[in-house]
Design an enzyme around this catalytic site. Sequence first.
Site, short mmCIF file in Angstrom:
data_model
loop_
_atom_site.label_atom_id
_atom_site.label_comp_id
_atom_site.label_asym_id
_atom_site.label_seq_id
_atom_site.Cartn_x
_atom_site.Cartn_y
_atom_site.Cartn_z
N HIS A 171 33.18 36.67 37.66
CA HIS A 171 34.50 37.02 38.22
C HIS A 171 34.55 36.83 39.75
CE1 HIS A 171 32.92 41.45 38.13
NE2 HIS A 171 32.66 40.92 39.31
N HIS A 177 35.56 47.00 42.40
CA HIS A 177 34.73 46.84 43.59
C HIS A 177 35.30 47.70 44.71
CE1 HIS A 177 34.21 43.25 41.07
NE2 HIS A 177 33.04 43.06 41.63
N HIS A 189 23.39 37.05 41.54
CA HIS A 189 23.90 36.98 42.91
C HIS A 189 23.51 38.20 43.73
CE1 HIS A 189 27.20 39.21 40.95
NE2 HIS A 189 27.84 39.39 42.09
N GLU A 198 25.59 43.50 37.53
CA GLU A 198 26.89 43.37 36.82
C GLU A 198 26.70 42.83 35.40
OE1 GLU A 198 30.03 42.62 40.51
OE2 GLU A 198 29.53 40.93 39.22
C1 DHB Z 1 31.23 38.01 45.03
C2 DHB Z 1 31.78 39.23 44.66
C3 DHB Z 1 31.70 39.66 43.35
O1 DHB Z 1 32.27 40.81 42.94
C4 DHB Z 1 31.06 38.89 42.39
O2 DHB Z 1 30.99 39.39 41.16
C5 DHB Z 1 30.51 37.68 42.76
C6 DHB Z 1 30.60 37.24 44.07
C7 DHB Z 1 31.35 37.53 46.44
O3 DHB Z 1 31.82 38.30 47.29
O4 DHB Z 1 31.02 36.38 46.71
FE FE Z 2 31.63 41.48 41.09
#
Ligand code: DHB
Ligand code: FE
Length: 312
Positions: free
Chosen positions: A12, A59, A194, A241
């Site tokens: 997402h 978030h 990530h 996540e």
């Molecule tokens: C980012 C934020 C998110 O919530 C995610 O799931 C993936 C990437 C970001 O800020 O790049």
């Molecule tokens: Fe996220």
Amino acid sequence: MAKIIAGIGSSHVPAIGAALDNGKTEEPYWKRVFSGFEKSKEWMAKTKPDVAIVVYNDHASAFSVEMIPTFALGCAAEFPPADEGWGPRPVPVVKGHPALAAHIAQSVILDEFDLTIVNKMEVDHGLTVPMNLLFGQPKDAWPCPVIPLAVNVVMYPPPTGHRCYMLGKALRRAVESYPEDLKVVIFGTGGLSHQISGPRAGLINSKWDKSFLDNLSKDPKKLTRIPHLEYMREAGAEGIEMVMWLIMRGALDDKVDEVYRFYTVPASNTAVGHIILENRHKAANKDKRAHAAKSRQAAARKAAHRIASKGR
Ligand code: DHB
Ligand code: FE
């Protein structure tokens, strides 16, 4: 009876939403990402679900760090897009399904999963970006109502993967005890690997992500044993996540058909993963119906033969 017919896993990444909102989908960097969802949009248009349950995380948009529910079920009639710092995204208001949501709350809570009931909530990129990826960019309205399920993965301690998987099973029991015939799909969103800040910012672990997708299809119980520390170490701080995908997987049959998968890196600082899993009983029911029709035809032929031979 309502039925969960399929599960969708999807990242997402907020930058995907920004690319859509700012007309950048044809730029080569973004085309690579969006082209991976063309087949999925076709699949969704063909599947035409009556309701989507979208498991995602907020978030710090609807819930500040002052109060973060572990599992929060959206029972409202509508969920406006949240202002995440640049104004609300120009996407339609998400319409809920209060009757099914109230039924799910009752069933799941009496099944001893203590959900938080949310009657007013804005939804952020965690929910709206996967909606765009699967439903496109409708101007006025999304094609089906949505029940948001927000999961805490932003403040320690998040729920375990096993708890998430078991919640998926409780959700399925809830849906299947709803009397109206509804075709339901369930989304698990977030990930894949990530890390947004700190010395390891930009961490992507494709090998780990791909093995997660393989096991999600074939051996999800194995994934339920992954501890938080392994997600953090292998998939980065925000890789946690991915536990949300286990809620989606728990709501499906043990054996599923993987009908589509897509993986690309990077989008922003993140790996983008996507999978569509279909329950097999859909196919089994079709087979059963075909078999029943054949038996009826055979019986009719026999009866016709009997009548014909009597007449002779
Ligand atoms: C980012 C934020 C998110 O919530 C995610 O799931 C993936 C990437 C970001 O800020 O790049
Ligand atoms: Fe996220």
